[in-house]
Design an enzyme around this catalytic site. Structure first.
Site, PDB file in Angstrom:
ATOM      1  N   GLN A  97     104.246 -71.791   1.513  1.00 27.51           N
ATOM      2  CA  GLN A  97     103.036 -71.562   2.290  1.00 27.51           C
ATOM      3  C   GLN A  97     101.864 -71.099   1.432  1.00 27.51           C
ATOM      4  O   GLN A  97     100.928 -70.483   1.927  1.00 27.51           O
ATOM      5  CB  GLN A  97     103.304 -70.537   3.390  1.00 27.51           C
ATOM      6  CG  GLN A  97     104.279 -71.042   4.436  1.00 27.51           C
ATOM      7  CD  GLN A  97     104.500 -70.031   5.542  1.00 27.51           C
ATOM      8  OE1 GLN A  97     103.592 -69.687   6.271  1.00 27.51           O
ATOM      9  NE2 GLN A  97     105.732 -69.559   5.654  1.00 27.51           N
ATOM     10  N   ARG A 121     103.618 -73.637  12.606  1.00 30.14           N
ATOM     11  CA  ARG A 121     103.030 -72.674  13.548  1.00 30.14           C
ATOM     12  C   ARG A 121     103.593 -72.854  14.944  1.00 30.14           C
ATOM     13  O   ARG A 121     103.469 -71.988  15.795  1.00 30.14           O
ATOM     14  CB  ARG A 121     101.501 -72.835  13.638  1.00 30.14           C
ATOM     15  CG  ARG A 121     100.716 -72.541  12.387  1.00 30.14           C
ATOM     16  CD  ARG A 121     101.076 -71.255  11.755  1.00 30.14           C
ATOM     17  NE  ARG A 121     102.064 -71.468  10.697  1.00 30.14           N
ATOM     18  CZ  ARG A 121     102.790 -70.503  10.161  1.00 30.14           C
ATOM     19  NH1 ARG A 121     102.677 -69.267  10.579  1.00 30.14           N
ATOM     20  NH2 ARG A 121     103.669 -70.768   9.222  1.00 30.14           N
ATOM     21  N   LYS A 125     109.311 -62.430   9.172  1.00 29.82           N
ATOM     22  CA  LYS A 125     108.740 -61.726   8.035  1.00 29.82           C
ATOM     23  C   LYS A 125     108.036 -60.430   8.440  1.00 29.82           C
ATOM     24  O   LYS A 125     108.314 -59.372   7.874  1.00 29.82           O
ATOM     25  CB  LYS A 125     107.744 -62.661   7.333  1.00 29.82           C
ATOM     26  CG  LYS A 125     107.074 -62.059   6.141  1.00 29.82           C
ATOM     27  CD  LYS A 125     105.859 -62.895   5.766  1.00 29.82           C
ATOM     28  CE  LYS A 125     104.782 -62.726   6.817  1.00 29.82           C
ATOM     29  NZ  LYS A 125     103.481 -63.261   6.394  1.00 29.82           N
ATOM     30  N   THR A 126     107.161 -60.543   9.413  1.00 35.81           N
ATOM     31  CA  THR A 126     106.410 -59.357   9.842  1.00 35.81           C
ATOM     32  C   THR A 126     107.350 -58.300  10.412  1.00 35.81           C
ATOM     33  O   THR A 126     107.184 -57.111  10.175  1.00 35.81           O
ATOM     34  CB  THR A 126     105.354 -59.743  10.891  1.00 35.81           C
ATOM     35  OG1 THR A 126     104.633 -60.874  10.401  1.00 35.81           O
ATOM     36  CG2 THR A 126     104.385 -58.611  11.122  1.00 35.81           C
ATOM     37  N   ASP A 182     102.088 -58.269   1.455  1.00 33.47           N
ATOM     38  CA  ASP A 182     102.329 -59.403   2.336  1.00 33.47           C
ATOM     39  C   ASP A 182     101.732 -60.668   1.701  1.00 33.47           C
ATOM     40  O   ASP A 182     100.821 -60.580   0.884  1.00 33.47           O
ATOM     41  CB  ASP A 182     101.650 -59.106   3.682  1.00 33.47           C
ATOM     42  CG  ASP A 182     102.064 -60.083   4.757  1.00 33.47           C
ATOM     43  OD1 ASP A 182     103.076 -60.786   4.560  1.00 33.47           O
ATOM     44  OD2 ASP A 182     101.383 -60.137   5.789  1.00 33.47           O
ATOM     45  N   GLU A 183     102.226 -61.827   2.064  1.00 39.78           N
ATOM     46  CA  GLU A 183     101.690 -63.101   1.565  1.00 39.78           C
ATOM     47  C   GLU A 183     101.571 -63.091   0.040  1.00 39.78           C
ATOM     48  O   GLU A 183     100.546 -63.481  -0.527  1.00 39.78           O
ATOM     49  CB  GLU A 183     100.309 -63.398   2.168  1.00 39.78           C
ATOM     50  CG  GLU A 183     100.242 -63.339   3.685  1.00 39.78           C
ATOM     51  CD  GLU A 183     100.749 -64.591   4.373  1.00 39.78           C
ATOM     52  OE1 GLU A 183     101.318 -65.472   3.696  1.00 39.78           O
ATOM     53  OE2 GLU A 183     100.590 -64.673   5.600  1.00 39.78           O
TER      54      GLU A 183
END
Length: 735
Positions: free
Chosen positions: A269, A621, A46-47, A238-239
């Site tokens: 998430q 994670r 994603k980043t 983002d998010e």
DNA sequence: CATGGCCTATTTTTT
DNA sequence: ATAGGCCATG
């Protein structure tokens, strides 16, 4: 993409930041025009996509850096993103509007403060400030603080703000009123109104206000709104799954002219519903922008097969979710491991023992490990266990440097100098050091402020007109001192003024004279703060080095932001704060009913589903290994209580008693010796090839505390026991 | 007005 | 376990 050599030679060279992207990622990066939504599964890059996309816009000269607005939820995410963009576009990255929602809006609000009737350097109240203010208001209205519970009231105010319900419309809303009656809080509206009035008169904004006022600027000040709509050609969020209504409305308005809005998120998430986040925003987006482009990133590059499978398994138990299949072609890896302890204390020792063993066994470093828990207070046992073994660690979250009393006190001094109507700060410092101003005098002052409708500073600087007595003399001296500093605000930098205040106010002296160990530490903390102000000034080459600017910036710093990154330490934090990060080995501890899922979240299905998403976040994670632990007993409120394994364990078929892990600390993880054991791709029955012994078949796998062993039958030499860490075995395809 | 001792409630997560 | 609130005492 790069399939054959011919393709490379016949096509134009590919920009370096596009290399290594998969097909979906490339689409997400290069389709920059118009609204788009990227549903990014955990570990799907994603980043990488977000940063490449920003770099792409810059490289293609579609916008200058200051025409790009990129909003994240944490400072950490923003810093990471800026760093990665810098690697592609260099110094240009510095000029991007990139930061958390809150920090970017502070900068904009500072410019436009006048339009809101706020001072340029308005105070920012953190949750603690809000709490103590509210506590006082509850008292002022003679309300029962057992009914008007602080956290409940504060949560309700916050919720109302995030839903854009003003005190007035709240009071007029039949539904809210009915709810309040049900909760026996008929005067909540009044409390809410007072709270808002107080903040506005004090020239202060709480965290929610930063959003609410940004919204207000955009929706009621047409000219200002137009300016920003023109400025920001490209928006990146983002998010996105964690945005609430105000945030959504803000970005929607900002994107109205250019329509280049790219939101990235993962509904699986979403873990911030408790502060107003609404997954529905993902649906709203697709509805509000019918011509949007949607890309789903489903390939996980982070984790092993086992981890991805488990994560998918977890999320399947939630009814509400977007259709998405996260997959990986990484190696299978090891199954999730379960550790059972007799007590919370033993749990911590077992986990620490396991970390040491894993480290030795695989030649790892401390940075490879993270310990995740549901609540901050669980860190304690682990800290002690780590200290006992001399293992370096860092804790993210919990009490931060800026929450220490002496630091908050001193910051209140500075805040009051910058904003002398900030009543909360005034109250905090008026008797530091003691000036003989008591509750009675203070009460009179605030009554005057209230009755006369004057500002606090006006009343303070004309106090002789209203009151007499020793306290008045003391206050006059105090006011003169504050004025003398305030006069210098525009002339001197933050550090010069702060050190002046520290010395001349008597605050530093007071700390210095306390020779107890705690007093010494407090004194050091203050020095540390002054150092950081110095640093701020030194680094503010082309930005604002003023005290007001420093204070606003510091209000939005959270622990973990400034923390020692890059040091080889074990990390401890809550699952909430680990979002967006990855570690080789994840220890998820305290997997018990009423703790995880939290007792507060058992009431409704939606709450429980949020807890499950939290579980999902924790597991995803990990790159290589997840170890889950729970204890059969735990101290709560100083009393020992028995605990049940979490329901989540059963959901992923990790039966609490399935693995025979002996429960004796600290030499906890004894040999597990089972026929269905697998080490990576190696399992009993696998055909392998050894450099000396030739081909053979694995007959047994043994996992001791700190070693992996395999018993292999070789046709040449018979049975041999090999240490997997040293022996180089080549896995042969099964026939 | 300040200090010290006793009592109680508190633990969900964060910008 | 511990922080904050309340009351009594100096």
């Amino acid at each position: 993409m790069l399939n054959t050599k011919e393709q490379i030679s016949t096509q134009p060279p590919i920009a370096p930041y596009l290399i290594g992207l998969n097909e979906k990622q490339t689409i997400a990066v290069t389709h920059t025009e118009g609204p788009s939504i990227v549903i990014a599964g955990a570990g799907s890059g994603k980043t990488k996509v977000l940063t490449a996309r920003i770099a792409h816009v810059l490289k293609e000269n579609k916008a200058t850096p200051n025409q790009i607005l990129a909003l994240t939820f944490t400072n950490k995410a923003a810093a990471e993103m800026r760093h990665r963009i810098e690697q592609v576009v260099g110094d240009q990255a510095k000029a991007l509007w990139l930061g958390t929602f809150h920090s970017v809006f502070v900068k904009l609000l500072r410019r436009e403060a006048a339009a809101l009737g706020y001072p340029t350097y308005f105070s920012i109240y953190d949750s603690e400030d809000s709490k103590s203010l509210l506590k006082q208001l509850i008292k002022d209205l003679n309300l029962d603080d057992k009914v008007y519970r602080l956290n409940v009231v504060l949560g309700r105010i916050s919720h109302a703000k995030n839903r854009l319900i003003s005190p007035q419309s709240y009071a007029a809303d039949a539904l809210y009123q009915a709810e309040d009656m049900k909760m026996r809080m008929p005067r909540f509206s009044e409390l809410y109104l007072r709270y808002v009035q107080y903040c506005s008169r004090a020239g202060a904004m709480d965290f929610d206000d930063l959003l609410v006022y940004m919204h207000k600027i955009l929706y009621t000040h047409t000219e200002l709104c137009k300016k920003y709509q023109q400025t920001f050609r490209y928006l990146f969020i983002d998010e996105f799954q964690d945005t609430n209504l105000v945030q959504y409305k803000i970005i929607q308005k900002l994107a109205e002219v250019h329509q280049n809005i790219c939101v990235v998120g993962d509904d699986a998430q979403s873990i911030y519903a408790f502060r107003g986040a609404d997954i529905q925003n993902i649906l709203h987006f697709t509805r509000d922008y019918p011509h949007h482009q949607m890309v789903k990133l489903e390939q996980n590059y982070r984790s092993t097969q086992h981890i991805v499978d488990t994560a998918n398994h977890i999320i399947q138990h939630n009814e509400s979710q977007l259709k998405k299949t996260v997959w990986t072609d990484n190696t299978q890896g090891e199954p999730i491991q379960l550790v059972k302890a007799m007590s919370d204390l033993e749990e911590s020792r077992m986990v620490v023992a396991s970390i040491l063993a894993q480290k030795r066994k695989h030649g790892l470093v401390y940075q490879d490990f993270v310990i995740l828990y549901r609540t901050n207070n669980q860190s304690r046992n682990f800290e002690e266990a780590l200290r006992k073994q001399n293992i370096p660690y860092r804790i993210v979250g919990g009490l931060s440097f800026y929450q220490r009393k002496e630091i908050k006190d001193f910051l209140a001094y500075l805040r009051f100098v910058v904003n002398p109507n900030d009543a909360s700060s005034f109250k905090r410092i008026i008797n530091l050091p003691k000036r003989g101003v008591g509750a009675v005098t203070l009460d009179k002052i605030f009554t005057l402020v209230h009755e006369k409708g004057e500002t606090l500073w006006h009343v303070l600087s004309h106090l002789e007109q209203f009151l007499t007595g020793a306290a008045v003399v003391a206050i006059r001296r105090f006011v003169a001192f504050i004025s003398s500093v305030a006069d210098q605000l525009a002339l001197k930098d933050a550090y010069t003024l702060a050190s002046y205040v520290a010395k001349e106010s008597g605050f530093l002296k007071e700390l210095y004279e306390d020779k107890t160990i705690e007093g010494l530490t407090r004194y050091e903390h203050l020095q540390e703060l002054l150092n950081s102000i110095k640093q701020f000034v030194d680094h503010a080459a082309d930005t604002d080095p003023s005290l007001g600017s420093f204070l606003q910036e510091v209000s939005l710093i959270t622990n973990g932001d400034q923390d020692n990154v890059g040091e080889d330490v074990v990390t401890l934090m809550t699952i909430h704060s680990v979002k967006g990060m990855e570690f080789n080995h994840v220890y998820l501890v305290g997997m018990e009913e009423e703790l995880f899922p939290s007792a507060m979240m058992l009431g409704s299905k939606t709450d429980l589903e949020e807890e499950r998403r939290l579980f999902y976040v924790a597991v995803t994670r990990a790159r290589l290994k997840v170890i889950i632990s729970y204890a059969l007993s735990r101290y709560r409120f100083g009393k020992l209580s028995h605990t049940q394994p979490s329901r989540f364990l059963k959901e992923i078929n990790l039966e609490p008693n399935a693995l025979s892990v002996t429960a004796t600390a600290p030499r906890a993880l004894s040999a597990i010796n089972r026929s269905d054991q697998t080490f990576g791709d190696l399992k009993v029955g696998s055909s392998v090839k050894h450099a000396h012994f030739g081909e053979g078949k694995v007959v047994q796998l043994v996992d001791t505390e700190d070693l992996y062993k395999a018993v292999v039958f070789f046709s040449s030499v018979g049975k041999k026991t090999l240490l997997l860490h040293y022996a180089k075995l080549e896995l042969l395809p099964t026939r």
